[in-house]
Design a protein around this motif. Sequence first.
Motif, PDB file in Angstrom:
ATOM      1  N   UNK A 270       0.816  -1.205   0.000  1.00 53.37           N
ATOM      2  CA  UNK A 270       0.000   0.000   0.000  1.00 53.37           C
ATOM      3  C   UNK A 270       0.850   1.256   0.000  1.00 53.37           C
ATOM      4  N   UNK A 271       0.247   2.404  -0.310  1.00 48.97           N
ATOM      5  CA  UNK A 271       1.012   3.653  -0.396  1.00 48.97           C
ATOM      6  C   UNK A 271       1.455   4.155   0.963  1.00 48.97           C
ATOM      7  N   UNK A 272       2.596   4.824   0.988  1.00 47.84           N
ATOM      8  CA  UNK A 272       3.109   5.485   2.198  1.00 47.84           C
ATOM      9  C   UNK A 272       2.579   6.920   2.203  1.00 47.84           C
ATOM     10  N   UNK A 273       1.690   7.244   3.121  1.00 44.57           N
ATOM     11  CA  UNK A 273       1.089   8.579   3.111  1.00 44.57           C
ATOM     12  C   UNK A 273       2.080   9.697   3.429  1.00 44.57           C
ATOM     13  N   UNK A 274       3.236   9.343   3.986  1.00 42.01           N
ATOM     14  CA  UNK A 274       4.215  10.361   4.364  1.00 42.01           C
ATOM     15  C   UNK A 274       5.256  10.623   3.268  1.00 42.01           C
ATOM     16  N   UNK A 275       5.236   9.829   2.195  1.00 40.49           N
ATOM     17  CA  UNK A 275       6.223  10.003   1.119  1.00 40.49           C
ATOM     18  C   UNK A 275       5.969  11.314   0.379  1.00 40.49           C
ATOM     19  N   UNK A 276       7.049  11.956  -0.010  1.00 42.77           N
ATOM     20  CA  UNK A 276       6.941  13.231  -0.730  1.00 42.77           C
ATOM     21  C   UNK A 276       6.455  13.027  -2.157  1.00 42.77           C
ATOM     22  N   UNK A 277       6.876  11.916  -2.764  1.00 42.08           N
ATOM     23  CA  UNK A 277       6.540  11.643  -4.156  1.00 42.08           C
ATOM     24  C   UNK A 277       5.815  10.313  -4.285  1.00 42.08           C
ATOM     25  N   UNK A 278       5.005  10.221  -5.323  1.00 39.15           N
ATOM     26  CA  UNK A 278       4.163   9.041  -5.535  1.00 39.15           C
ATOM     27  C   UNK A 278       4.229   8.644  -7.014  1.00 39.15           C
ATOM     28  N   UNK A 279       4.485   7.353  -7.283  1.00 40.97           N
ATOM     29  CA  UNK A 279       4.430   6.818  -8.638  1.00 40.97           C
ATOM     30  C   UNK A 279       3.376   5.715  -8.654  1.00 40.97           C
ATOM     31  N   UNK A 280       2.328   5.922  -9.443  1.00 40.35           N
ATOM     32  CA  UNK A 280       1.246   4.950  -9.512  1.00 40.35           C
ATOM     33  C   UNK A 280       1.230   4.271 -10.866  1.00 40.35           C
ATOM     34  N   UNK A 281       1.051   2.938 -10.849  1.00 40.76           N
ATOM     35  CA  UNK A 281       0.863   2.161 -12.067  1.00 40.76           C
ATOM     36  C   UNK A 281      -0.617   1.812 -12.185  1.00 40.76           C
ATOM     37  N   UNK A 282      -1.194   2.120 -13.329  1.00 40.05           N
ATOM     38  CA  UNK A 282      -2.604   1.817 -13.547  1.00 40.05           C
ATOM     39  C   UNK A 282      -2.715   1.100 -14.900  1.00 40.05           C
ATOM     40  N   UNK A 283      -3.111  -0.161 -14.849  1.00 37.39           N
ATOM     41  CA  UNK A 283      -3.153  -0.986 -16.047  1.00 37.39           C
ATOM     42  C   UNK A 283      -4.565  -1.068 -16.619  1.00 37.39           C
ATOM     43  N   UNK A 284      -4.657  -1.671 -17.818  1.00 39.57           N
ATOM     44  CA  UNK A 284      -5.927  -1.765 -18.547  1.00 39.57           C
ATOM     45  C   UNK A 284      -6.539  -0.381 -18.772  1.00 39.57           C
ATOM     46  N   UNK A 285      -5.673   0.546 -19.169  1.00 41.17           N
ATOM     47  CA  UNK A 285      -6.097   1.918 -19.441  1.00 41.17           C
ATOM     48  C   UNK A 285      -5.511   2.385 -20.773  1.00 41.17           C
ATOM     49  N   UNK A 286      -6.358   2.987 -21.605  1.00 44.69           N
ATOM     50  CA  UNK A 286      -5.909   3.573 -22.870  1.00 44.69           C
ATOM     51  C   UNK A 286      -6.364   5.019 -22.945  1.00 44.69           C
ATOM     52  N   UNK A 287      -5.517   5.912 -23.473  1.00 37.01           N
ATOM     53  CA  UNK A 287      -5.934   7.302 -23.620  1.00 37.01           C
ATOM     54  C   UNK A 287      -7.002   7.434 -24.694  1.00 37.01           C
ATOM     55  N   UNK A 288      -8.046   8.189 -24.386  1.00 37.46           N
ATOM     56  CA  UNK A 288      -9.154   8.395 -25.321  1.00 37.46           C
ATOM     57  C   UNK A 288      -9.189   9.838 -25.816  1.00 37.46           C
ATOM     58  N   UNK A 289      -8.892  10.778 -24.921  1.00 40.19           N
ATOM     59  CA  UNK A 289      -8.928  12.202 -25.279  1.00 40.19           C
ATOM     60  C   UNK A 289      -8.123  12.992 -24.266  1.00 40.19           C
TER      61      UNK A 289
END
Length: 464
Positions: A270-289
């Motif tokens: 799970x995410x660390x709420x105290x971290x200064x920076x966040x990198x999220x991976x989100x799959x099954x996603x395509x840009x539409x607009x």
Amino acid sequence: MENHTTRPHHVAVVGSGPSGFYAAAALLDAELDVRVDMFDRLATPWGLVRLGVAPDHPKIKSVSAQYDKTARRDEFRFFGHVHLGDDEELRSSGERGGVITRDELLERYDAIVYAVGSQTERRLGIPGEDLPGSIASVDFVGWYNGHPDHAALDPKLDSERAVVIGAGNVALDVARMLLLPEADLRATDTADHALDAFVASGVRETLICGRRSVREAAFTTTELRELDDIADLTVVVDPEQAPPGIADDDTLTKGARRNLELFSGWAQKGPDPDAKHRMEFRFLRSPVEIRGDGRVEEIVLGINRLETGEDGRTRAVDTGERETVATGLVLRAVGYRGVALPGLPFDDDSGTVPHTEGRVEGHDREYVVGWIKRGPTGIIGTNKKDANETVRHLLADLAERAPIEQADDHHDAVETWLRERCPDLVDQEGWEAIDAHERGRGEPHGRPRVKVVDRDHFIELSRR
């Protein structure tokens, strides 16, 4: 017919990236007496090793020592600021240098090897793609690496979130560069203009979107693992997309299982709420607009599902569901694409030159290596095997083919011709002066080098 000539064979290599240098080395190691002249439109050699590899990966860049070894051989010459094409194209690009044509090279060389890579981007083909704030990774990577073509890019990094489209190492590179701590950045050869922009950046989160599932992501394990070593960074993965046990699949390669273990570990942690920076991976996603009033303000993502076709291949299929993500910066990292070369055939679908094991189709004495041959795939080392295949066939052709007629002073005559045509030409000695200057500027600050990005400055340094 065997070629019993005693004169050297002269080969032109167009492009000075990894594939070009591997081809040059293979040619110079041959039993035949071969001379290699390498051309590049830039003043500096090494291609993606200098201008594509992420600055925080100095070990990968160290392969340039092999290229230096090749360049020091007496049978090798480097000619930078030499543009293959036509005068109109050069003027429109704003580049320095002079122009030579393919026909002129064919008149002077027994063979030409094209090692020009994939110089442009694959397009998304969606509304809003060209809004300010939507940037191709090839431009963004060139900007922070000091490519003269992209030094003036000036991306706006005032958005708290950046969205990166793509699920390969380039996507990971640009997302990571945006989140590196200042101390890490200042130890690299990141171009000074980009270094200042990264330090002042407002970006705190990068969202990496892949159109297929985590199983199909093309990241390498080494690059994923190093995310855990970045200070003040938390990596976020949806537990439903990387559940426990997802790596327990014997049909997967070892590399794929290692990747899935990492993703599952982040998902369960799970995410660390105290971290200064966040990198999220989100799959099954395509840009539409991509939307915004005058610049990017949000991106609409289509939610996909996976389906297996009759051919056994798994494809991402749009479910019709949508999600909208607020952002001021979209980085498009869905692949590179080759550009047609004057006078050569070109496959527009693959962005490559049609060939048979490196021999250009329908063209004697012309060959391809690297990405323009096989497309933008593999790692730097992949180019060595690729180049060796092409050179093996080239050498066989040289041994069977009568050489073109050349005067006894051909070697010197070529350089004289080039210097007349290309007054801003940078030779190997000139590049070594540039290299020494950059390294000298970096040394007091513990940096590998401080890059020059201005074309006039390259010329000035090369004349010292």
